[in-house]
Design a protein around this motif. Structure first.
Motif, PDB file in Angstrom:
ATOM      1  N   SER A   1     -10.093   3.769  -2.862  1.00 14.69           N
ATOM      2  CA  SER A   1      -9.018   3.525  -1.902  1.00 14.69           C
ATOM      3  C   SER A   1      -9.592   2.830  -0.671  1.00 14.69           C
ATOM      4  O   SER A   1     -10.693   3.166  -0.227  1.00 14.69           O
ATOM      5  CB  SER A   1      -8.342   4.838  -1.482  1.00 14.69           C
ATOM      6  OG  SER A   1      -7.725   5.455  -2.589  1.00 14.69           O
ATOM      7  N   THR A   2      -8.856   1.861  -0.156  1.00 10.92           N
ATOM      8  CA  THR A   2      -9.268   1.132   1.044  1.00 10.92           C
ATOM      9  C   THR A   2      -8.206   1.312   2.120  1.00 10.92           C
ATOM     10  O   THR A   2      -7.014   1.116   1.864  1.00 10.92           O
ATOM     11  CB  THR A   2      -9.457  -0.360   0.749  1.00 10.92           C
ATOM     12  OG1 THR A   2     -10.391  -0.523  -0.329  1.00 10.92           O
ATOM     13  CG2 THR A   2      -9.984  -1.088   1.976  1.00 10.92           C
ATOM     14  N   LEU A   3      -8.644   1.698   3.317  1.00 10.19           N
ATOM     15  CA  LEU A   3      -7.733   1.887   4.435  1.00 10.19           C
ATOM     16  C   LEU A   3      -7.663   0.610   5.263  1.00 10.19           C
ATOM     17  O   LEU A   3      -8.691   0.056   5.651  1.00 10.19           O
ATOM     18  CB  LEU A   3      -8.209   3.044   5.315  1.00 10.19           C
ATOM     19  CG  LEU A   3      -7.394   3.323   6.583  1.00 10.19           C
ATOM     20  CD1 LEU A   3      -5.994   3.802   6.224  1.00 10.19           C
ATOM     21  CD2 LEU A   3      -8.106   4.340   7.467  1.00 10.19           C
ATOM     22  N   PHE A   4      -6.451   0.149   5.526  1.00 13.59           N
ATOM     23  CA  PHE A   4      -6.232  -1.037   6.351  1.00 13.59           C
ATOM     24  C   PHE A   4      -5.504  -0.606   7.620  1.00 13.59           C
ATOM     25  O   PHE A   4      -4.512   0.123   7.557  1.00 13.59           O
ATOM     26  CB  PHE A   4      -5.403  -2.083   5.608  1.00 13.59           C
ATOM     27  CG  PHE A   4      -6.116  -2.723   4.446  1.00 13.59           C
ATOM     28  CD1 PHE A   4      -6.843  -3.884   4.619  1.00 13.59           C
ATOM     29  CD2 PHE A   4      -6.070  -2.131   3.187  1.00 13.59           C
ATOM     30  CE1 PHE A   4      -7.506  -4.469   3.560  1.00 13.59           C
ATOM     31  CE2 PHE A   4      -6.729  -2.710   2.117  1.00 13.59           C
ATOM     32  CZ  PHE A   4      -7.452  -3.885   2.295  1.00 13.59           C
TER      33      PHE A   4
ATOM     34  N   TYR B   1      -2.241   1.680   6.218  1.00  5.38           N
ATOM     35  CA  TYR B   1      -1.820   1.991   4.850  1.00  5.38           C
ATOM     36  C   TYR B   1      -3.061   2.019   3.956  1.00  5.38           C
ATOM     37  O   TYR B   1      -4.130   1.491   4.304  1.00  5.38           O
ATOM     38  CB  TYR B   1      -0.807   0.960   4.330  1.00  5.38           C
ATOM     39  CG  TYR B   1      -1.266  -0.474   4.425  1.00  5.38           C
ATOM     40  CD1 TYR B   1      -2.020  -1.064   3.414  1.00  5.38           C
ATOM     41  CD2 TYR B   1      -0.927  -1.263   5.524  1.00  5.38           C
ATOM     42  CE1 TYR B   1      -2.434  -2.387   3.501  1.00  5.38           C
ATOM     43  CE2 TYR B   1      -1.337  -2.577   5.621  1.00  5.38           C
ATOM     44  CZ  TYR B   1      -2.085  -3.141   4.604  1.00  5.38           C
ATOM     45  OH  TYR B   1      -2.508  -4.449   4.701  1.00  5.38           O
ATOM     46  N   LEU B   2      -2.913   2.653   2.793  1.00  4.29           N
ATOM     47  CA  LEU B   2      -3.989   2.750   1.814  1.00  4.29           C
ATOM     48  C   LEU B   2      -3.662   1.869   0.620  1.00  4.29           C
ATOM     49  O   LEU B   2      -2.535   1.867   0.117  1.00  4.29           O
ATOM     50  CB  LEU B   2      -4.152   4.196   1.333  1.00  4.29           C
ATOM     51  CG  LEU B   2      -4.970   5.157   2.197  1.00  4.29           C
ATOM     52  CD1 LEU B   2      -4.909   6.560   1.591  1.00  4.29           C
ATOM     53  CD2 LEU B   2      -6.414   4.706   2.318  1.00  4.29           C
TER      54      LEU B   2
ATOM     55  N   LEU C   1      -4.680 -11.742   5.783  1.00  2.07           N
ATOM     56  CA  LEU C   1      -3.363 -11.138   5.644  1.00  2.07           C
ATOM     57  C   LEU C   1      -3.226 -10.453   4.284  1.00  2.07           C
ATOM     58  O   LEU C   1      -3.893 -10.840   3.316  1.00  2.07           O
ATOM     59  CB  LEU C   1      -2.276 -12.199   5.806  1.00  2.07           C
ATOM     60  CG  LEU C   1      -2.119 -12.791   7.209  1.00  2.07           C
ATOM     61  CD1 LEU C   1      -1.175 -13.984   7.185  1.00  2.07           C
ATOM     62  CD2 LEU C   1      -1.623 -11.727   8.189  1.00  2.07           C
ATOM     63  N   PRO C   2      -2.332  -9.464   4.176  1.00  3.39           N
ATOM     64  CA  PRO C   2      -2.165  -8.777   2.894  1.00  3.39           C
ATOM     65  C   PRO C   2      -1.384  -9.577   1.869  1.00  3.39           C
ATOM     66  O   PRO C   2      -1.245  -9.135   0.734  1.00  3.39           O
ATOM     67  CB  PRO C   2      -1.393  -7.508   3.287  1.00  3.39           C
ATOM     68  CG  PRO C   2      -0.639  -7.885   4.507  1.00  3.39           C
ATOM     69  CD  PRO C   2      -1.525  -8.840   5.249  1.00  3.39           C
ATOM     70  N   ALA C   3      -0.864 -10.728   2.264  1.00  2.00           N
ATOM     71  CA  ALA C   3      -0.120 -11.587   1.341  1.00  2.00           C
ATOM     72  C   ALA C   3      -0.683 -12.997   1.411  1.00  2.00           C
ATOM     73  O   ALA C   3      -1.200 -13.435   2.436  1.00  2.00           O
ATOM     74  CB  ALA C   3       1.365 -11.593   1.694  1.00  2.00           C
TER      75      ALA C   3
ATOM     76  N   GLY D   1       0.796  -1.208   0.000  1.00  2.00           N
ATOM     77  CA  GLY D   1       0.000   0.000   0.000  1.00  2.00           C
ATOM     78  C   GLY D   1       0.838   1.272   0.000  1.00  2.00           C
ATOM     79  O   GLY D   1       2.060   1.263  -0.179  1.00  2.00           O
ATOM     80  N   GLY D   2       0.157   2.388   0.194  1.00  2.00           N
ATOM     81  CA  GLY D   2       0.801   3.694   0.237  1.00  2.00           C
ATOM     82  C   GLY D   2       0.359   4.455   1.470  1.00  2.00           C
ATOM     83  O   GLY D   2      -0.496   3.996   2.234  1.00  2.00           O
ATOM     84  N   ASP D   3       0.946   5.644   1.661  1.00  2.00           N
ATOM     85  CA  ASP D   3       0.647   6.474   2.832  1.00  2.00           C
ATOM     86  C   ASP D   3       0.791   5.659   4.117  1.00  2.00           C
ATOM     87  O   ASP D   3      -0.068   5.681   4.994  1.00  2.00           O
ATOM     88  CB  ASP D   3      -0.762   7.066   2.743  1.00  2.00           C
ATOM     89  CG  ASP D   3      -0.930   7.961   1.523  1.00  2.00           C
ATOM     90  OD1 ASP D   3       0.057   8.606   1.142  1.00  2.00           O
ATOM     91  OD2 ASP D   3      -2.032   8.011   0.959  1.00  2.00           O
TER      92      ASP D   3
END
Length: 363
Positions: free
Chosen positions: A170-173, A162-163, A204-206, A138-140
């Motif tokens: 955009s999704t905030l996690f 992160y976004l 999980l993000p992965a 993600g970003g930010d």
């Protein structure tokens, strides 16, 4: 996240979390934090956007009031609408101010709590330099309310967010995490907690291919799905002996776990850095219990890094045994990632709906 009741004779000082605070000191603490944060243009940009929105909103409001004024008793109607708008604006302002004061007080309490318990406090870290999977997507990206021990091995508690941008959306996690420093580097191992997964797969993000999945004995598979690099199955079995498996089931079944480089990560939802003493008692107990078992891992050596020892000039000992240095060979440092199962299922569903729409259109 359930926690046990607070016991007498705690090994830490919880009083800064619950004692009354001086609001003047809270404000001074907030001003001090502002001076330590890097300057950004985000606040100025947000202010400009809010002013622009307010100005554009005045145009339709002016037209509405103009139309209402021409109605019978128009002045009363306009006054009533203005009163409602003022009341709503006041309510929103009061709630925002309360939230701001509460957040400032929480940061003040956490800072004092860290100081009283041999830890440091940072209210915000941009792009935290940690090797865990949630810190590289993600970003930010930034971590907040980070408490870090000042003694070795270092333990860090905090929140991370992160976004993820998909097209125009955009999704905030947001995550809560604990990072525990280990005495040696270990192979990359992930314990995906079964309790917080959905029908679509991991939270999980992965995601990792099934050929890296290792099934362990007993009830461990009911609580965790373990992934290790191909060829490191025997090493994972050594690291997760029956006593260590039992400790993770007892203490960490609510967390997703990642071992990467020389750090053990525990991931959960936001709610790690709180002003709840019972929560901290449970977190400290969990970390201490896992560290006691993880100390056994310092004896592990990667046989792929064996180096021949220098020959000893002695007739009785023509050669020395190989030396196994600390570290992990290249193949064991990172798991191979696969397509995210949630994204894959979403793609399949969208594709199926598209095909169904074509069939309906045809017939």
């Amino acid at each position: 996240m359930s926690t046990p009741s607070l016991r007498p004779g705690l090994a830490f000082d919880p009083t800064p979390l619950t004692d009354p605070v001086d609001q003047a000191q809270v404000r001074a603490h907030h001003e001090h934090l502002k001076t330590t944060r890097p300057r950004t243009s985000g606040g100025v940009f947000l202010s400009i956007v809010l002013v622009a929105i307010a100005l554009f909103a005045l145009i339709p409001l002016g037209m509405l009031f103009s139309d209402l004024a021409h109605l019978p008793s128009g002045a009363i109607v306009v006054a009533s609408v203005l009163v409602v708008i003022a009341a709503v604006a006041t309510l929103i302002t009061v709630r925002v101010r309360r939230r701001v004061r509460r957040d400032r007080e929480i940061r003040y309490r956490l800072d004092r709590f860290a100081e009283a318990n041999a830890m440091t406090y940072l209210d915000r870290i941009a792009n935290p330099d940690l090797p865990g999977m949630i810190f590289s997507v993600g970003g930010d990206r930034f971590a907040t309310d980070v408490l870090r021990s000042t003694t070795s091995p270092v333990v860090e508690y905090g929140h991370h967010q992160y976004l993820v941008r998909t097209g125009k959306n955009s999704t905030l996690f947001r995550w809560g995490y604990i990072a525990i420093e280990l005495g040696t580097e270990l192979p990359h191992i992930v314990l995906d907690a079964v309790a917080n997964n959905s029908a679509l797969g991991t939270n999980l993000p992965a995601s990792f291919p099934d050929y890296q999945r290792l099934s362990l004995e007993g009830d461990f598979d009911r609580y965790f799905e373990l992934y290790c690099p191909k060829g490191y199955e025997r090493d994972a079995l050594y690291l997760f002996s029956p006593d260590i498996m039992a400790r993770f089931i007892d203490r960490a079944a609510l967390f997703d776990v990642e071992i990467v480089d020389n750090t053990l990560f525990l991931y959960t939802g936001p709610g790690i850095s709180t002003t709840n003493p019972e929560q901290w008692a449970w977190l400290f107990d969990t970390v201490n219990a896992l560290r006691l078992k993880a100390d056994q891992w310092t004896r592990w050596r990667d046989e792929r890094l064996e180096q021949p020892a220098a020959a000893i000039p002695s007739p009785s000992s023509p050669s020395a045994p190989p030396v196994r240095p600390q570290g992990v060979a290249v193949d064991g440092r990172r798991l191979r990632r696969g397509p995210n199962k949630v994204t894959l299922w979403a793609t399949v569903i969208v594709g199926a709906l598209a095909v169904l729409g074509v069939i309906i259109e045809i017939f």
